[in-house]
Every structure is written in structure tokens, then in C-alpha cells.
Design a protein around this motif. Sequence first.
Motif, short mmCIF file in Angstrom:
data_model
loop_
_atom_site.label_atom_id
_atom_site.label_comp_id
_atom_site.label_asym_id
_atom_site.label_seq_id
_atom_site.Cartn_x
_atom_site.Cartn_y
_atom_site.Cartn_z
N ALA A 161 1.28 -0.91 0.20
CA ALA A 161 -0.08 0.13 0.12
C ALA A 161 0.92 1.34 -0.36
O ALA A 161 0.45 2.42 -0.65
CB ALA A 161 -0.56 0.13 1.43
N ARG A 162 2.02 1.19 0.62
CA ARG A 162 3.20 2.03 0.54
C ARG A 162 3.63 2.48 -0.26
O ARG A 162 4.80 3.76 -0.55
CB ARG A 162 3.48 2.80 2.35
N THR A 163 4.65 1.46 -0.49
CA THR A 163 6.25 1.10 -1.10
C THR A 163 5.88 0.89 -2.72
O THR A 163 5.19 -0.11 -2.92
CB THR A 163 7.11 -0.05 -0.70
N LEU A 164 7.01 1.92 -3.12
CA LEU A 164 6.83 1.76 -4.39
C LEU A 164 7.81 1.87 -5.22
O LEU A 164 8.96 1.99 -4.75
CB LEU A 164 6.13 2.21 -5.53
N LEU A 165 8.89 0.52 -6.08
CA LEU A 165 10.07 0.37 -6.77
C LEU A 165 10.05 0.57 -7.78
O LEU A 165 9.22 0.33 -8.83
CB LEU A 165 10.61 -1.14 -6.27
N ASN A 166 11.09 1.75 -8.18
CA ASN A 166 10.91 2.37 -9.74
C ASN A 166 12.98 1.85 -9.81
O ASN A 166 13.03 2.67 -9.34
CB ASN A 166 10.74 3.71 -9.53
N ARG A 167 12.25 2.01 -11.62
CA ARG A 167 13.72 1.74 -12.25
C ARG A 167 13.64 1.71 -13.42
O ARG A 167 12.93 1.49 -14.61
CB ARG A 167 14.30 -0.34 -12.05
N SER A 168 14.74 2.92 -13.63
CA SER A 168 14.60 3.65 -15.41
C SER A 168 15.82 2.87 -16.05
O SER A 168 17.14 3.32 -15.04
CB SER A 168 14.93 5.03 -14.98
N THR A 169 16.49 3.01 -17.07
CA THR A 169 17.43 2.70 -17.78
C THR A 169 17.17 3.89 -19.02
O THR A 169 16.86 4.12 -19.44
CB THR A 169 17.58 1.24 -18.62
N MET A 170 18.77 4.48 -18.63
CA MET A 170 18.54 5.06 -20.01
C MET A 170 19.83 5.59 -20.65
O MET A 170 20.71 4.50 -20.44
CB MET A 170 19.71 6.54 -18.94
N ARG A 171 19.53 5.92 -22.14
CA ARG A 171 20.16 5.27 -22.68
C ARG A 171 20.36 6.84 -24.25
O ARG A 171 19.15 7.36 -24.17
CB ARG A 171 19.68 4.39 -24.09
N LYS A 172 21.05 6.89 -25.15
CA LYS A 172 21.71 8.13 -26.01
C LYS A 172 22.24 6.99 -27.12
O LYS A 172 23.06 6.30 -27.03
CB LYS A 172 22.50 8.89 -25.78
N PHE A 173 21.90 7.37 -28.32
CA PHE A 173 22.34 6.40 -29.50
C PHE A 173 21.73 5.04 -29.32
O PHE A 173 22.70 4.28 -29.68
CB PHE A 173 23.67 7.29 -29.99
N GLY A 174 20.62 4.97 -28.52
CA GLY A 174 20.88 3.00 -27.99
C GLY A 174 22.10 2.49 -27.60
O GLY A 174 21.88 1.67 -27.37
N LEU A 175 22.64 3.46 -26.89
CA LEU A 175 24.04 3.29 -26.29
C LEU A 175 23.27 3.24 -25.04
O LEU A 175 22.89 4.34 -24.51
CB LEU A 175 25.35 3.86 -26.32
#
Length: 190
Positions: A161-175
Motif C-alpha cells: 500500500a505504501r511502497t513502490l520500486l522504480n527502475r529506469s534505464t537511460m540510453r543515448k544513440f542506443g548506448l
Amino acid sequence: MTLSHLFAVRSSWLLRSSLGLALAGLLAGCAGPNVQDYAQQQPTMDLREYFNGPLTAHGIFTDRSGRVVKRFTVQMTGRWEGDNGTLDEHFLYSDGTTQRRVWRLRHLGGGRYVGTADDVVGEALGEAAGNAFHWKYTLALLVDGSVWNVALDDWMYRMDARTLLNRSTMRKFGLHLGEVTLVMSKTSQE
């Protein structure tokens, strides 16, 4: 046609077919998960419910080698009126710098959302299913005095109810540039 010529043609066809199948397998392996893979998971991820009121997040940015480059905290406040919402984020980074991002969010129905912010290029498009939310967008990121347009592939998983995990990958020109990992908590409104 000689037997050796027929064998060479057949070998060439087999080699091309094998390479084609290998490439197709590689591409399928890169496809990654689909938000519908989580449709049966609980608790349900409804952005209008979860991002409503005060939240606190703690996160890290890791470079492509996995080294932690920055730590940060975020104080957030979400507000919704029907299908339209705002998420006001205040970042405090480990080097003492601060940043503010205000998301303007809209629920499109069927678990689909669209979002904009001043440092987002175009629109962020996303979908929720079960306990997961997935969206993609381009962020105009200030790096050493230059602005880089960086593609983010952002996944959120509601844990309780309180907790959320967030994961983002970052790319530039596919790298692959790095990843952002966050733990968000709904703050008591007492």
C-alpha cells in the motif's frame, strides 16, 4: 548443375537461414518484458490513487559500469482532479544541488497515461497493468553544460500500500548510459 555446386548452394542457404534465425532470436531476447506480464500481480498500480498526496523517495544513479555516481532524495506531492493530475517533485542530490520537476499527467483509460514536464521532450506514454507501470520518454538532461536528450525506459512496481520500486534505464544513440533506482513511500497524512 554439379553435385558440388548443389552442395555449395544448399550450404549457403543453410548458413543464411541459420544467421537469420539467430538474429531473430537475438532481437526477440532484447524485446524485454511487457507490462501485461504483470496483469495478475497485486496490489494494483493506479497512478491516480498512488500518486495522490505526499510521497518521499530515495534513489541512486549508477553509470554503465554499475558505479553509484549520485544519490538523491525526492519530496513529492501528487494531486488529481478526475483524470488529470500533477506530480510536483523536489530533488536534493548528494552533491548539494537541487532540481524541481512538475509532471502534468492524464489518465487516458484502460490503464494508459500520458505525461509532460518542462524537461521532457514531447510526451511520456505509459501503461499500467497489475502492480506494474511502464512508460518511455525522452528527458532533456543537463550534462557538463550541454543538454543531452536521453531516452528513459521507466518501470515501476507497487510492492504494498505504501511502497513502490522504480527502475529506469537511460540510453543515448542506443548506448546504455546508466540506471536510476528509486524506492518511493507514501507519507502519512496525519
